[in-house]
Write an enzyme that holds these catalytic residues in place. Structure first.
Site, PDB file in Angstrom:
ATOM      1  N   LYS A  79       0.903  -1.253   0.123  1.00 32.75           N
ATOM      2  CA  LYS A  79      -0.051   0.047  -0.113  1.00 32.75           C
ATOM      3  C   LYS A  79       0.854   1.288   0.133  1.00 32.75           C
ATOM      4  O   LYS A  79       0.596   2.240  -0.856  1.00 32.75           O
ATOM      5  CB  LYS A  79      -0.973   0.080   1.086  1.00 32.75           C
ATOM      6  CG  LYS A  79      -1.861  -1.248   1.198  1.00 32.75           C
ATOM      7  CD  LYS A  79      -2.714  -1.103   2.510  1.00 32.75           C
ATOM      8  CE  LYS A  79      -2.071  -1.216   3.866  1.00 32.75           C
ATOM      9  NZ  LYS A  79      -1.447  -2.508   4.071  1.00 32.75           N
ATOM     10  N   ARG A 134      -9.665   1.089   8.749  1.00 31.79           N
ATOM     11  CA  ARG A 134      -9.429  -0.300   8.939  1.00 31.79           C
ATOM     12  C   ARG A 134     -10.481  -1.288   9.706  1.00 31.79           C
ATOM     13  O   ARG A 134     -10.121  -2.448  10.060  1.00 31.79           O
ATOM     14  CB  ARG A 134      -8.049  -0.483   9.905  1.00 31.79           C
ATOM     15  CG  ARG A 134      -6.850  -0.609   9.037  1.00 31.79           C
ATOM     16  CD  ARG A 134      -5.648  -0.356  10.133  1.00 31.79           C
ATOM     17  NE  ARG A 134      -4.706  -1.299   9.721  1.00 31.79           N
ATOM     18  CZ  ARG A 134      -3.464  -0.586   9.255  1.00 31.79           C
ATOM     19  NH1 ARG A 134      -3.374   0.383   8.794  1.00 31.79           N
ATOM     20  NH2 ARG A 134      -2.482  -1.370   8.882  1.00 31.79           N
ATOM     21  N   ARG A 171      11.930  -5.245   5.078  1.00 34.45           N
ATOM     22  CA  ARG A 171      11.627  -4.124   4.511  1.00 34.45           C
ATOM     23  C   ARG A 171      12.668  -3.061   5.306  1.00 34.45           C
ATOM     24  O   ARG A 171      12.808  -3.530   6.680  1.00 34.45           O
ATOM     25  CB  ARG A 171      10.414  -3.988   4.931  1.00 34.45           C
ATOM     26  CG  ARG A 171      10.109  -2.143   5.120  1.00 34.45           C
ATOM     27  CD  ARG A 171       8.520  -1.927   4.865  1.00 34.45           C
ATOM     28  NE  ARG A 171       7.885  -2.286   5.902  1.00 34.45           N
ATOM     29  CZ  ARG A 171       6.455  -2.200   6.260  1.00 34.45           C
ATOM     30  NH1 ARG A 171       5.636  -1.633   5.412  1.00 34.45           N
ATOM     31  NH2 ARG A 171       6.086  -2.706   7.404  1.00 34.45           N
ATOM     32  N   ARG A 191      11.260  -1.240  10.988  1.00 38.91           N
ATOM     33  CA  ARG A 191      10.068  -0.836  11.935  1.00 38.91           C
ATOM     34  C   ARG A 191       9.975  -1.669  13.266  1.00 38.91           C
ATOM     35  O   ARG A 191      10.220  -2.994  12.917  1.00 38.91           O
ATOM     36  CB  ARG A 191       8.795  -0.813  11.046  1.00 38.91           C
ATOM     37  CG  ARG A 191       8.728   0.585  10.437  1.00 38.91           C
ATOM     38  CD  ARG A 191       7.498   0.533   9.350  1.00 38.91           C
ATOM     39  NE  ARG A 191       6.253  -0.182   9.825  1.00 38.91           N
ATOM     40  CZ  ARG A 191       5.101  -0.127   9.161  1.00 38.91           C
ATOM     41  NH1 ARG A 191       5.069   0.420   7.983  1.00 38.91           N
ATOM     42  NH2 ARG A 191       4.012  -0.733   9.618  1.00 38.91           N
ATOM     43  N   ARG A 203      -0.225  -8.952  13.410  1.00 33.44           N
ATOM     44  CA  ARG A 203      -0.861  -8.084  12.498  1.00 33.44           C
ATOM     45  C   ARG A 203      -1.663  -8.667  11.345  1.00 33.44           C
ATOM     46  O   ARG A 203      -2.819  -8.144  10.821  1.00 33.44           O
ATOM     47  CB  ARG A 203       0.385  -7.104  11.800  1.00 33.44           C
ATOM     48  CG  ARG A 203       0.855  -6.201  12.761  1.00 33.44           C
ATOM     49  CD  ARG A 203       2.248  -5.497  12.148  1.00 33.44           C
ATOM     50  NE  ARG A 203       2.215  -5.028  10.891  1.00 33.44           N
ATOM     51  CZ  ARG A 203       3.101  -4.649  10.150  1.00 33.44           C
ATOM     52  NH1 ARG A 203       4.320  -4.978  10.552  1.00 33.44           N
ATOM     53  NH2 ARG A 203       3.116  -3.952   9.229  1.00 33.44           N
TER      54      ARG A 203
HETATM   55  P1  AP5 Z   1       4.726  -1.351   1.846  1.00 31.90           P
HETATM   56  O1  AP5 Z   1       4.559  -0.634   0.595  1.00 31.90           O
HETATM   57  O2  AP5 Z   1       5.631  -0.851   2.845  1.00 31.90           O
HETATM   58  O3  AP5 Z   1       3.579  -2.355   2.237  1.00 31.90           O
HETATM   59  P2  AP5 Z   1       2.117  -1.762   3.053  1.00 31.90           P
HETATM   60  O4  AP5 Z   1       1.300  -2.659   2.571  1.00 31.90           O
HETATM   61  O5  AP5 Z   1       2.104  -0.352   3.164  1.00 31.90           O
HETATM   62  O6  AP5 Z   1       2.615  -2.385   4.490  1.00 31.90           O
HETATM   63  P3  AP5 Z   1       2.406  -1.651   5.935  1.00 31.90           P
HETATM   64  O7  AP5 Z   1       3.478  -2.760   6.845  1.00 31.90           O
HETATM   65  O8  AP5 Z   1       3.233  -0.455   6.157  1.00 31.90           O
HETATM   66  O9  AP5 Z   1       1.195  -1.858   6.227  1.00 31.90           O
HETATM   67  P4  AP5 Z   1       0.300  -1.791   7.409  1.00 31.90           P
HETATM   68  O10 AP5 Z   1      -0.987  -1.683   7.176  1.00 31.90           O
HETATM   69  O11 AP5 Z   1       0.428  -2.917   8.483  1.00 31.90           O
HETATM   70  O12 AP5 Z   1       1.164  -0.618   8.434  1.00 31.90           O
HETATM   71  P5  AP5 Z   1       0.699   0.755   8.883  1.00 31.90           P
HETATM   72  O13 AP5 Z   1       2.027   1.595   8.701  1.00 31.90           O
HETATM   73  O14 AP5 Z   1      -0.384   1.458   7.811  1.00 31.90           O
HETATM   74  O15 AP5 Z   1       5.665  -3.005   1.239  1.00 31.90           O
HETATM   75  C1  AP5 Z   1       6.340  -3.840   2.219  1.00 31.90           C
HETATM   76  C2  AP5 Z   1       7.500  -4.182   1.460  1.00 31.90           C
HETATM   77  O16 AP5 Z   1       7.478  -4.967   0.439  1.00 31.90           O
HETATM   78  C3  AP5 Z   1       8.525  -3.219   1.257  1.00 31.90           C
HETATM   79  O17 AP5 Z   1       9.798  -3.531   1.490  1.00 31.90           O
HETATM   80  C4  AP5 Z   1       8.583  -3.108  -0.407  1.00 31.90           C
HETATM   81  O18 AP5 Z   1       9.700  -2.512  -1.007  1.00 31.90           O
HETATM   82  C5  AP5 Z   1       8.216  -4.481  -0.847  1.00 31.90           C
HETATM   83  N1  AP5 Z   1       7.223  -4.412  -1.902  1.00 31.90           N
HETATM   84  C6  AP5 Z   1       6.083  -3.609  -2.032  1.00 31.90           C
HETATM   85  N2  AP5 Z   1       5.577  -3.993  -3.121  1.00 31.90           N
HETATM   86  C7  AP5 Z   1       6.214  -4.994  -3.739  1.00 31.90           C
HETATM   87  C8  AP5 Z   1       6.088  -5.616  -5.114  1.00 31.90           C
HETATM   88  N3  AP5 Z   1       4.907  -5.385  -5.945  1.00 31.90           N
HETATM   89  N4  AP5 Z   1       6.942  -6.482  -5.180  1.00 31.90           N
HETATM   90  C9  AP5 Z   1       8.059  -6.639  -4.384  1.00 31.90           C
HETATM   91  N5  AP5 Z   1       8.204  -6.130  -3.309  1.00 31.90           N
HETATM   92  C10 AP5 Z   1       7.337  -5.181  -2.833  1.00 31.90           C
HETATM   93  O19 AP5 Z   1       0.113   0.515  10.209  1.00 31.90           O
HETATM   94  C11 AP5 Z   1       0.910   0.309  11.130  1.00 31.90           C
HETATM   95  C12 AP5 Z   1       0.107   0.109  12.556  1.00 31.90           C
HETATM   96  O20 AP5 Z   1      -0.399   1.456  12.847  1.00 31.90           O
HETATM   97  C13 AP5 Z   1      -1.048  -0.965  12.404  1.00 31.90           C
HETATM   98  O21 AP5 Z   1      -0.502  -2.314  12.579  1.00 31.90           O
HETATM   99  C14 AP5 Z   1      -1.772  -0.364  13.327  1.00 31.90           C
HETATM  100  O22 AP5 Z   1      -1.639  -0.650  14.710  1.00 31.90           O
HETATM  101  C15 AP5 Z   1      -1.813   1.207  13.267  1.00 31.90           C
HETATM  102  N6  AP5 Z   1      -2.694   1.955  12.438  1.00 31.90           N
HETATM  103  C16 AP5 Z   1      -2.438   2.348  11.275  1.00 31.90           C
HETATM  104  N7  AP5 Z   1      -3.656   2.565  10.706  1.00 31.90           N
HETATM  105  C17 AP5 Z   1      -4.730   2.490  11.652  1.00 31.90           C
HETATM  106  C18 AP5 Z   1      -6.068   2.295  11.565  1.00 31.90           C
HETATM  107  N8  AP5 Z   1      -6.541   3.063  10.672  1.00 31.90           N
HETATM  108  N9  AP5 Z   1      -6.520   2.097  12.735  1.00 31.90           N
HETATM  109  C19 AP5 Z   1      -6.047   1.659  13.801  1.00 31.90           C
HETATM  110  N10 AP5 Z   1      -4.759   1.599  13.913  1.00 31.90           N
HETATM  111  C20 AP5 Z   1      -4.166   1.913  12.763  1.00 31.90           C
END
Ligand code: AP5
Length: 209
Positions: free
Chosen positions: A13, A89, A123, A155, A166
């Site tokens: 994402k 979410r 990552r 992270r 997660r």
């Molecule tokens: P990346 O693009 O970083 O993936 P992502 O889907 O953004 O993963 P996140 O871990 O950031 O998502 P998340 O939803 O768990 O975390 P968030 O920060 O939102 O890609 C991942 C890796 O893969 C990278 O190394 C990239 O290079 C590689 N990659 C990507 N695409 C690729 C491809 N096509 N081919 C090969 N490699 C690829 O949230 C963190 C925490 O915050 C949550 O767990 C929660 O506790 C809290 N939080 C956030 N939002 C909320 C909410 N709305 N409500 C409640 N709690 C929340």
């Protein structure tokens, strides 16, 4: 153009939001990034959210998250449109959002657990400009950001035990949003296991229809 990027942790994402927001000149709003930023700044709410919730793989409570997004959407850079990366979410978050703003599409980026675990454990992110690196996007120089020369870090929630939690939380609390948005005719699915540039093209095709 107001978009939501939905999908499990590590599906890409953030990687796609960085590219699509630049291409369409719209804001990229990552609630995860907002929480990490607040914790880094030593903000008491941010530190509490890390210690009690996201650092353990759990969701931050809806009232805190919804309030944060409501304020963020009022900012000037959202006037041209935005990508919500990681919000909503939960069903209550989605219901709150539909009361305040119209969404054009919800892009569900799908990947399997095996791919996700491999991606997340490798990552790295720039602590300065937040650029994301991974197996398929390595930095030119180990541990250093190509763009701003900042230091790369892992992270807190990218340890394998937290990743499993997660994924559980995603399946229980976030996956129901797929049906929620399908029933509203907003859901579009892309394959998150394709190469990054292919996924980007797939999303742009949907957004520019
Ligand atoms: P990346 O693009 O970083 O993936 P992502 O889907 O953004 O993963 P996140 O871990 O950031 O998502 P998340 O939803 O768990 O975390 P968030 O920060 O939102 O890609 C991942 C890796 O893969 C990278 O190394 C990239 O290079 C590689 N990659 C990507 N695409 C690729 C491809 N096509 N081919 C090969 N490699 C690829 O949230 C963190 C925490 O915050 C949550 O767990 C929660 O506790 C809290 N939080 C956030 N939002 C909320 C909410 N709305 N409500 C409640 N709690 C929340």
């Amino acid at each position: 153009m107001n978009l939501i990027f939905l999908g499990p942790p590590g599906t890409g994402k953030g990687t796609q939001a960085e590219r699509i927001s630049a291409e369409l000149n719209i804001a990229h709003i990552s609630t995860g990034e907002m929480f990490r930023q607040l914790a880094n700044e030593g903000n008491s709410l941010g530190v509490e959210a890390r210690d009690k919730y996201w650092g353990k793989g759990n969701l931050v409570p809806d009232d805190i998250t919804i309030g944060l997004v409501q304020e963020r959407l009022k900012k000037e850079d959202c006037k041209n449109g935005f990508i919500l990366d990681g919000f909503p979410r939960t069903i209550p978050q989605a219901e709150a959002l539909e009361k305040i703003i119209k969404i054009n599409y919800v892009i569900d980026i799908e990947s399997t657990d095996a791919v996700i675990i491999k991606r997340l454990t490798s990552r790295r992110q720039c602590q300065n400009c937040k650029k994301i690196y991974g197996i398929d996007v390595p930095p030119k120089e180990e541990g250093i950001c190509d763009i701003c020369k900042g230091k790369l870090f892992q992270r807190d929630d990218d340890r394998e035990s937290v990743i499993m939690e997660r994924l559980n939380v995603y399946n229980k609390q976030t996956k129901p949003l797929i049906e929620f948005y399908k029933s509203r005719g907003l859901l579009r699915i892309v394959n998150g296991e394709n190469p990054i540039e292919q996924i980007k093209a797939d999303i742009l095709e949907i957004a520019q229809k």
